[in-house]
Scaffold this motif. Structure first.
Motif, PDB file in Angstrom:
ATOM      1  N   LYS A 169      10.685  13.457  12.945  1.00 17.88           N
ATOM      2  CA  LYS A 169      10.033  14.259  13.988  1.00 17.88           C
ATOM      3  C   LYS A 169       8.545  13.928  14.074  1.00 17.88           C
ATOM      4  O   LYS A 169       7.990  13.783  15.161  1.00 17.88           O
ATOM      5  N   PHE A 170       7.895  13.829  12.912  1.00 20.51           N
ATOM      6  CA  PHE A 170       6.467  13.509  12.820  1.00 20.51           C
ATOM      7  C   PHE A 170       6.189  12.147  13.458  1.00 20.51           C
ATOM      8  O   PHE A 170       5.259  11.990  14.261  1.00 20.51           O
ATOM      9  N   THR A 171       7.011  11.168  13.118  1.00 20.01           N
ATOM     10  CA  THR A 171       6.853   9.810  13.649  1.00 20.01           C
ATOM     11  C   THR A 171       7.024   9.793  15.163  1.00 20.01           C
ATOM     12  O   THR A 171       6.220   9.194  15.884  1.00 20.01           O
ATOM     13  N   ALA A 172       8.078  10.455  15.655  1.00 22.62           N
ATOM     14  CA  ALA A 172       8.348  10.480  17.093  1.00 22.62           C
ATOM     15  C   ALA A 172       7.252  11.219  17.852  1.00 22.62           C
ATOM     16  O   ALA A 172       6.792  10.759  18.908  1.00 22.62           O
ATOM     17  N   LYS A 173       6.805  12.348  17.315  1.00 25.37           N
ATOM     18  CA  LYS A 173       5.800  13.167  17.997  1.00 25.37           C
ATOM     19  C   LYS A 173       4.489  12.414  18.191  1.00 25.37           C
ATOM     20  O   LYS A 173       3.832  12.541  19.223  1.00 25.37           O
ATOM     21  N   HIS A 174       4.100  11.619  17.187  1.00 25.67           N
ATOM     22  CA  HIS A 174       2.791  10.963  17.222  1.00 25.67           C
ATOM     23  C   HIS A 174       2.876   9.447  17.442  1.00 25.67           C
ATOM     24  O   HIS A 174       1.845   8.766  17.398  1.00 25.67           O
ATOM     25  N   GLY A 175       4.079   8.922  17.667  1.00 31.00           N
ATOM     26  CA  GLY A 175       4.232   7.488  17.908  1.00 31.00           C
ATOM     27  C   GLY A 175       3.751   6.647  16.742  1.00 31.00           C
ATOM     28  O   GLY A 175       3.109   5.617  16.945  1.00 31.00           O
ATOM     29  N   LEU A 176       4.069   7.058  15.532  1.00 29.18           N
ATOM     30  CA  LEU A 176       3.578   6.368  14.336  1.00 29.18           C
ATOM     31  C   LEU A 176       4.276   5.033  14.127  1.00 29.18           C
ATOM     32  O   LEU A 176       5.481   4.909  14.343  1.00 29.18           O
ATOM     33  N   ALA A 177       3.509   4.041  13.692  1.00 27.36           N
ATOM     34  CA  ALA A 177       4.058   2.725  13.378  1.00 27.36           C
ATOM     35  C   ALA A 177       4.247   2.549  11.877  1.00 27.36           C
ATOM     36  O   ALA A 177       4.976   1.666  11.438  1.00 27.36           O
ATOM     37  N   VAL A 189       0.869  -1.171   0.000  1.00 34.20           N
ATOM     38  CA  VAL A 189       0.000   0.000   0.000  1.00 34.20           C
ATOM     39  C   VAL A 189       0.907   1.222   0.000  1.00 34.20           C
ATOM     40  O   VAL A 189       1.790   1.348   0.855  1.00 34.20           O
ATOM     41  N   VAL A 190       0.708   2.101  -0.971  1.00 32.31           N
ATOM     42  CA  VAL A 190       1.428   3.370  -1.021  1.00 32.31           C
ATOM     43  C   VAL A 190       0.388   4.466  -0.897  1.00 32.31           C
ATOM     44  O   VAL A 190      -0.488   4.594  -1.750  1.00 32.31           O
ATOM     45  N   TYR A 191       0.465   5.225   0.194  1.00 35.11           N
ATOM     46  CA  TYR A 191      -0.479   6.335   0.332  1.00 35.11           C
ATOM     47  C   TYR A 191       0.286   7.648   0.307  1.00 35.11           C
ATOM     48  O   TYR A 191       1.343   7.783   0.891  1.00 35.11           O
ATOM     49  N   PHE A 192      -0.249   8.589  -0.454  1.00 30.83           N
ATOM     50  CA  PHE A 192       0.347   9.915  -0.590  1.00 30.83           C
ATOM     51  C   PHE A 192      -0.451  10.895   0.252  1.00 30.83           C
ATOM     52  O   PHE A 192      -1.678  10.851   0.267  1.00 30.83           O
ATOM     53  N   TYR A 193       0.263  11.770   0.935  1.00 31.18           N
ATOM     54  CA  TYR A 193      -0.386  12.773   1.766  1.00 31.18           C
ATOM     55  C   TYR A 193       0.369  14.095   1.614  1.00 31.18           C
ATOM     56  O   TYR A 193       1.566  14.111   1.323  1.00 31.18           O
ATOM     57  N   PRO A 194      -0.340  15.225   1.807  1.00 26.35           N
ATOM     58  CA  PRO A 194       0.264  16.537   1.534  1.00 26.35           C
ATOM     59  C   PRO A 194       1.418  16.963   2.434  1.00 26.35           C
ATOM     60  O   PRO A 194       2.444  17.435   1.939  1.00 26.35           O
ATOM     61  N   LYS A 195       1.295  16.830   3.773  1.00 30.66           N
ATOM     62  CA  LYS A 195       2.326  17.435   4.628  1.00 30.66           C
ATOM     63  C   LYS A 195       2.321  16.825   6.021  1.00 30.66           C
ATOM     64  O   LYS A 195       1.276  16.629   6.621  1.00 30.66           O
ATOM     65  N   ASP A 196       3.537  16.568   6.526  1.00 33.91           N
ATOM     66  CA  ASP A 196       3.700  16.079   7.889  1.00 33.91           C
ATOM     67  C   ASP A 196       3.071  17.026   8.896  1.00 33.91           C
ATOM     68  O   ASP A 196       3.142  18.253   8.739  1.00 33.91           O
ATOM     69  N   ASP A 197       2.502  16.446   9.937  1.00 31.89           N
ATOM     70  CA  ASP A 197       2.041  17.172  11.127  1.00 31.89           C
ATOM     71  C   ASP A 197       0.944  18.203  10.853  1.00 31.89           C
ATOM     72  O   ASP A 197       0.853  19.209  11.550  1.00 31.89           O
ATOM     73  N   THR A 198       0.136  17.952   9.840  1.00 33.34           N
ATOM     74  CA  THR A 198      -1.070  18.756   9.632  1.00 33.34           C
ATOM     75  C   THR A 198      -2.248  17.875  10.032  1.00 33.34           C
ATOM     76  O   THR A 198      -2.122  16.648  10.121  1.00 33.34           O
ATOM     77  N   ALA A 199      -3.385  18.466  10.284  1.00 32.52           N
ATOM     78  CA  ALA A 199      -4.513  17.755  10.892  1.00 32.52           C
ATOM     79  C   ALA A 199      -4.908  16.473  10.154  1.00 32.52           C
ATOM     80  O   ALA A 199      -4.905  15.383  10.730  1.00 32.52           O
ATOM     81  N   GLY A 200      -5.271  16.592   8.890  1.00 42.27           N
ATOM     82  CA  GLY A 200      -5.721  15.426   8.130  1.00 42.27           C
ATOM     83  C   GLY A 200      -4.628  14.394   7.943  1.00 42.27           C
ATOM     84  O   GLY A 200      -4.876  13.181   8.039  1.00 42.27           O
ATOM     85  N   CYS A 201      -3.410  14.848   7.707  1.00 45.45           N
ATOM     86  CA  CYS A 201      -2.290  13.933   7.479  1.00 45.45           C
ATOM     87  C   CYS A 201      -1.926  13.193   8.759  1.00 45.45           C
ATOM     88  O   CYS A 201      -1.569  12.014   8.719  1.00 45.45           O
ATOM     89  N   THR A 202      -2.018  13.878   9.887  1.00 45.63           N
ATOM     90  CA  THR A 202      -1.743  13.235  11.173  1.00 45.63           C
ATOM     91  C   THR A 202      -2.792  12.169  11.456  1.00 45.63           C
ATOM     92  O   THR A 202      -2.460  11.040  11.842  1.00 45.63           O
ATOM     93  N   THR A 203      -4.056  12.493  11.241  1.00 44.65           N
ATOM     94  CA  THR A 203      -5.128  11.518  11.454  1.00 44.65           C
ATOM     95  C   THR A 203      -4.940  10.308  10.561  1.00 44.65           C
ATOM     96  O   THR A 203      -5.049   9.153  11.018  1.00 44.65           O
ATOM     97  N   GLU A 204      -4.618  10.535   9.302  1.00 46.58           N
ATOM     98  CA  GLU A 204      -4.426   9.428   8.360  1.00 46.58           C
ATOM     99  C   GLU A 204      -3.255   8.543   8.800  1.00 46.58           C
ATOM    100  O   GLU A 204      -3.370   7.312   8.817  1.00 46.58           O
ATOM    101  N   ALA A 205      -2.138   9.145   9.172  1.00 43.81           N
ATOM    102  CA  ALA A 205      -0.971   8.377   9.606  1.00 43.81           C
ATOM    103  C   ALA A 205      -1.274   7.585  10.882  1.00 43.81           C
ATOM    104  O   ALA A 205      -0.863   6.427  11.022  1.00 43.81           O
ATOM    105  N   LYS A 206      -2.009   8.200  11.803  1.00 40.20           N
ATOM    106  CA  LYS A 206      -2.388   7.493  13.035  1.00 40.20           C
ATOM    107  C   LYS A 206      -3.336   6.332  12.724  1.00 40.20           C
ATOM    108  O   LYS A 206      -3.229   5.263  13.327  1.00 40.20           O
ATOM    109  N   ASP A 207      -4.254   6.531  11.788  1.00 49.59           N
ATOM    110  CA  ASP A 207      -5.196   5.475  11.408  1.00 49.59           C
ATOM    111  C   ASP A 207      -4.453   4.286  10.798  1.00 49.59           C
ATOM    112  O   ASP A 207      -4.719   3.129  11.146  1.00 49.59           O
ATOM    113  N   PHE A 208      -3.523   4.548   9.870  1.00 47.83           N
ATOM    114  CA  PHE A 208      -2.745   3.459   9.279  1.00 47.83           C
ATOM    115  C   PHE A 208      -1.860   2.806  10.339  1.00 47.83           C
ATOM    116  O   PHE A 208      -1.694   1.584  10.358  1.00 47.83           O
ATOM    117  N   SER A 209      -1.300   3.598  11.251  1.00 43.93           N
ATOM    118  CA  SER A 209      -0.463   3.060  12.328  1.00 43.93           C
ATOM    119  C   SER A 209      -1.268   2.138  13.240  1.00 43.93           C
ATOM    120  O   SER A 209      -0.790   1.071  13.647  1.00 43.93           O
TER     121      SER A 209
END
Length: 150
Positions: A75-83, A29-49
């Motif tokens: 930084k984005f990964t560490a801040k939000h504990g992304l998997a 799965v390759v998902y493209f997102y606009p920018k680290d640490d913005t609202a929608g992108c953070t939610t999407e990364a947390k959901d996939f994590s």
């Protein structure tokens, strides 16, 4: 990128190493997102994590791609504990190859940016499904369901 296409041999940077998307294996799965640490992108990364164990159990690798740098991703990964693993496409080669570098508009101003999109490649590395203009709510779950159905 159209269904039936193969995973492209496009270089991206993951954890300071340049790798080809095709070298990540399949299913993918390759998902493209606009920018680290913005609202929608953070939610999407947390959901996939949150679903990373379920994707792994299904044998599916998930990679998020944006034009942010590897340092920004760290930084984005560490801040939000992304998997989920994140790839940098600073030069935009992957964005161009997948057709997600598009003209956008906000408050009447036009600019170029990444269209939120997800691509699911089957075990043969063939594009099985593409989601364009993704709405974040429930998206990761929909991708997981499609991946399990391969």
């Amino acid at each position: 990128m159209d269904e039936g296409s193969k995973i492209p041999e496009i270089p991206v940077t993951i954890d300071d190493a340049v790798v080809s998307l095709a070298s990540l294996g399949a299913p993918l799965v390759v998902y493209f997102y606009p920018k680290d640490d913005t609202a929608g992108c953070t939610t999407e990364a947390k959901d996939f994590s949150a679903l990373s164990d379920a994707f792994a159990a299904a044998g599916v690798t998930v990679i998020g791609v944006s034009k942010d740098t590897a340092a920004s991703h760290a930084k984005f990964t560490a801040k939000h504990g992304l998997a989920v693993r994140l790839a940098s496409d600073v030069e935009g080669a992957a964005c161009e190859a997948f057709g997600v570098w598009v003209e956008k508009a906000m408050y009447g101003r036009k600019y170029m940016g990444i269209e939120r999109a997800t691509f699911l490649f089957d075990a043969d590395g063939t594009l099985a499904k593409a989601w364009r203009k993704v709405h974040v709510a429930g998206h990761a779950e929909a991708v997981l369901a499609a991946a399990k159905a391969l």
